[in-house]
Design an enzyme around this catalytic site. Sequence first.
Site, PDB file in Angstrom:
ATOM      1  N   CYS A   1      32.268  20.762 -20.590  1.00 47.82           N
ATOM      2  CA  CYS A   1      32.927  22.018 -20.975  1.00 47.82           C
ATOM      3  C   CYS A   1      32.934  22.085 -22.510  1.00 47.82           C
ATOM      4  O   CYS A   1      32.248  22.912 -23.092  1.00 47.82           O
ATOM      5  CB  CYS A   1      34.333  22.105 -20.409  1.00 47.82           C
ATOM      6  SG  CYS A   1      35.144  23.669 -20.815  1.00 47.82           S
TER       7      CYS A   1
ATOM      8  N   CYS B   1       0.060   3.063   3.724  1.00 46.81           N
ATOM      9  CA  CYS B   1       0.484   2.481   5.005  1.00 46.81           C
ATOM     10  C   CYS B   1       1.615   1.467   4.844  1.00 46.81           C
ATOM     11  O   CYS B   1       2.102   0.921   5.809  1.00 46.81           O
ATOM     12  CB  CYS B   1      -0.705   1.838   5.728  1.00 46.81           C
ATOM     13  SG  CYS B   1      -1.244   0.293   4.968  1.00 46.81           S
TER      14      CYS B   1
ATOM     15  N   CYS C   1      -6.403  -1.688   0.013  1.00 44.42           N
ATOM     16  CA  CYS C   1      -5.569  -2.007   1.161  1.00 44.42           C
ATOM     17  C   CYS C   1      -6.405  -2.796   2.152  1.00 44.42           C
ATOM     18  O   CYS C   1      -7.485  -2.359   2.532  1.00 44.42           O
ATOM     19  CB  CYS C   1      -5.011  -0.742   1.790  1.00 44.42           C
ATOM     20  SG  CYS C   1      -3.989  -1.102   3.213  1.00 44.42           S
TER      21      CYS C   1
ATOM     22  N   CYS D   1      23.875  -7.191 -30.268  1.00 46.22           N
ATOM     23  CA  CYS D   1      24.518  -6.055 -29.595  1.00 46.22           C
ATOM     24  C   CYS D   1      25.052  -5.089 -30.645  1.00 46.22           C
ATOM     25  O   CYS D   1      25.659  -5.496 -31.633  1.00 46.22           O
ATOM     26  CB  CYS D   1      25.647  -6.557 -28.713  1.00 46.22           C
ATOM     27  SG  CYS D   1      26.748  -5.266 -28.154  1.00 46.22           S
TER      28      CYS D   1
ATOM     29  N   CYS E   1      42.337  17.516   4.956  1.00 41.22           N
ATOM     30  CA  CYS E   1      43.725  17.539   5.429  1.00 41.22           C
ATOM     31  C   CYS E   1      44.034  18.817   6.213  1.00 41.22           C
ATOM     32  O   CYS E   1      45.099  18.932   6.808  1.00 41.22           O
ATOM     33  CB  CYS E   1      44.666  17.424   4.227  1.00 41.22           C
ATOM     34  SG  CYS E   1      44.544  18.834   3.108  1.00 41.22           S
TER      35      CYS E   1
ATOM     36  N   CYS F   1      42.472  25.264 -20.124  1.00 44.52           N
ATOM     37  CA  CYS F   1      41.322  25.614 -20.958  1.00 44.52           C
ATOM     38  C   CYS F   1      40.845  26.998 -20.520  1.00 44.52           C
ATOM     39  O   CYS F   1      40.658  27.227 -19.330  1.00 44.52           O
ATOM     40  CB  CYS F   1      40.215  24.568 -20.774  1.00 44.52           C
ATOM     41  SG  CYS F   1      38.590  25.148 -21.286  1.00 44.52           S
TER      42      CYS F   1
ATOM     43  N   CYS G   1      46.249  20.251 -35.098  1.00 41.40           N
ATOM     44  CA  CYS G   1      46.205  21.694 -35.305  1.00 41.40           C
ATOM     45  C   CYS G   1      46.075  22.435 -33.983  1.00 41.40           C
ATOM     46  O   CYS G   1      46.094  21.835 -32.921  1.00 41.40           O
ATOM     47  CB  CYS G   1      45.066  22.044 -36.251  1.00 41.40           C
ATOM     48  SG  CYS G   1      43.451  21.609 -35.582  1.00 41.40           S
TER      49      CYS G   1
ATOM     50  N   CYS H   1      15.399  -9.178  -4.480  1.00 44.21           N
ATOM     51  CA  CYS H   1      16.326 -10.076  -5.164  1.00 44.21           C
ATOM     52  C   CYS H   1      15.737 -11.478  -5.077  1.00 44.21           C
ATOM     53  O   CYS H   1      15.320 -11.909  -4.011  1.00 44.21           O
ATOM     54  CB  CYS H   1      17.681 -10.008  -4.469  1.00 44.21           C
ATOM     55  SG  CYS H   1      18.822 -11.284  -4.985  1.00 44.21           S
TER      56      CYS H   1
ATOM     57  N   CYS I   1       0.849  -1.184   0.000  1.00 39.25           N
ATOM     58  CA  CYS I   1       0.000   0.000   0.000  1.00 39.25           C
ATOM     59  C   CYS I   1       0.889   1.240   0.000  1.00 39.25           C
ATOM     60  O   CYS I   1       1.814   1.342   0.804  1.00 39.25           O
ATOM     61  CB  CYS I   1      -0.909  -0.013   1.228  1.00 39.25           C
ATOM     62  SG  CYS I   1      -1.835   1.514   1.418  1.00 39.25           S
TER      63      CYS I   1
END
Lengths: 151, 492
Positions: B469, B189, B216, B268, B386, B446, B459, B241, B186
Amino acid sequence: MAALPRRIIKETQRLMQEPVPGISAVPDDSNARYFHVIVTGPEDSPFEGGLFKLELFLPEDYPMSAPKVRFITKIYHPNIDRLGRICLDILKDKWSPALQIRTVLLSIQALLSAPNPDDPLANDVAELWKVNESEAIRNAREWTRRYAMDN
Amino acid sequence: MGSIIGVLKNILCRMLQLLSFGKKTITNSLSVYVKISGGRTVAVDLDPTWDIKNVKEVVAPRLGLEPNEVKIIFAGKELGDKIKISECDLGQQSILHAVKVRGRLRTTLPPPSTSLIEDIDEQASKPLSETLNDTMFSNEDSSKSSSNIDDGSTNSGEGTNRTNVHFYVFCPTCKALKTGKLRVRCHFCKSGAFTVHSDPQSWNDVLEPKQITGLCENGSELCADILNNKEPTFAEFYFKCSEHTSLGEQDQAVPLYLIRPNLRDVPCLACTDVSDPVVVFPCTEGHVTCLDCFRQYCITRLTERQFWQHPEYGYTLACPAGCPDSFIKEIHHFRLLNDTQYAQYQRFGTEEFVLRSGGVLCPQPGCGMGILIDEGCVKVACINGCGYVFCRLCLQGYHVGECRSADTEIGANAEACSYNVDPAKASEARWDEASKVAIKVLTKPCPMCRTPTERDGGCMHMVCTRAGCNFHWCWVCQTPWTRECMGNHWFG
């Protein structure tokens, strides 16, 4: 050397069994990742009649990284510099593992049919191609005759 | 002689089995818990060959009820009497819910839901794992998937022949990719005593909250009453699982919904092998890679630092074929990387996040602590790290006034020493000097993000390699790349 990935084996087999018209790609005897490539100059282009040698190398993380391709035969083309390096987006940032050796070589062949002087790699060639196209084409024909036809 | 003994042994075993079945004690037992309204839980051993009627006979006395007064709820469905335990997708320590049939209450409910419940009683009382089929989860197109469902409900006999839905999860207990089980509770709850009005028809129904309504049945505190019909009682889906014994209701796993059984034998995209399961990327084409190539793709992009810091999803990747709007939303998919690679993924992701948020990374070797700072602040202390105090602009030790170049700083430090050291010798003898010199000599920052960049040929047209970026700049001018740069010094 690590075993050759199945993808490379499959691509090689297909290139041998169903070759692309006007393109031959043969793996080197000692290195299956290194291909000797010959591209015929497309019809109705200044490269017509020429046989252009290229080398193609598949890096370790191919197909995640693009193959490295370079013209060995000298060629007069605005997108190919004097060292034979090719300015083609799919060989750089537009590479995708969905592309193949076959598609790369077809793109290079198409680049010979349709030079793009606005995205050049060879400065002077590009400049001439824009300013005086007929002279540039004449040069391309002359270079094709001189470097790509003597065999 | 031996064969006669074998036959005798066999007969004896069968007789014993018959006897034990009669007494309802089981050899090949499944230990489960039955949660009773009111919160009590009883442990019960079940035989996988039993049907639900047998379960009711075992459970009803514990509730002080007759077997026909009890309904058994599991994974969002009331289970019909004829259902075999082995069909129910139950595992060791799974939790079943037993509630009293509320004959009178049912009539007070609004008519539409009553009819739905009766539908469930009459026909749809198969467990969720049996009524779901793979086709509806492998196709995101809702119109197509709903037609699949129609097929499923009309030919219910066919449904059992289909393979059950295989969900893949990242299990935090097994720390690996495992097959998963879909469970329902639910939304309000969180009780598992909950029956759905309809099966989920797509991943959207499962992953997004409040898509599927239900009832519920959590005893006296009926959620419908508490919510006072302000909104319907919604189902909440979660995953477990299926490869380890359930550790209780808190034991959940993250669904890796891009990993799917390869029902269509799609090769694939990278290695062209047909394998199972596969990763289906969230692009319109639904490009497919095998798990190995997915890992290889992640590792390649990670080492090139080309993951993308997405504002909503986090540090992620898009479809390798370069499709638009194809970022992976659920970053738990990157748990497919091994521990070392995943640790690197987490570190890069955190660093990218800090830099994106205007923070800095502590420049002290071996520290690298991410520090978020106010915009105007220049003096940065690596608190909780540090402890290094440094200048935000030059990333050297904190100083008053203008940033000095590294050379003058060495001289100044040497002067402060009580004995004389040749500054030139001292500068060569520093532990990190070689890499500092290398970075200084070989790289230029950069102009946009200051990432030290090496030019290894080609070049002068630089494209910043830092993901996010991608600034185009000129190696000579250290400014944005222009046509003038192209004309004047393209190749130097």
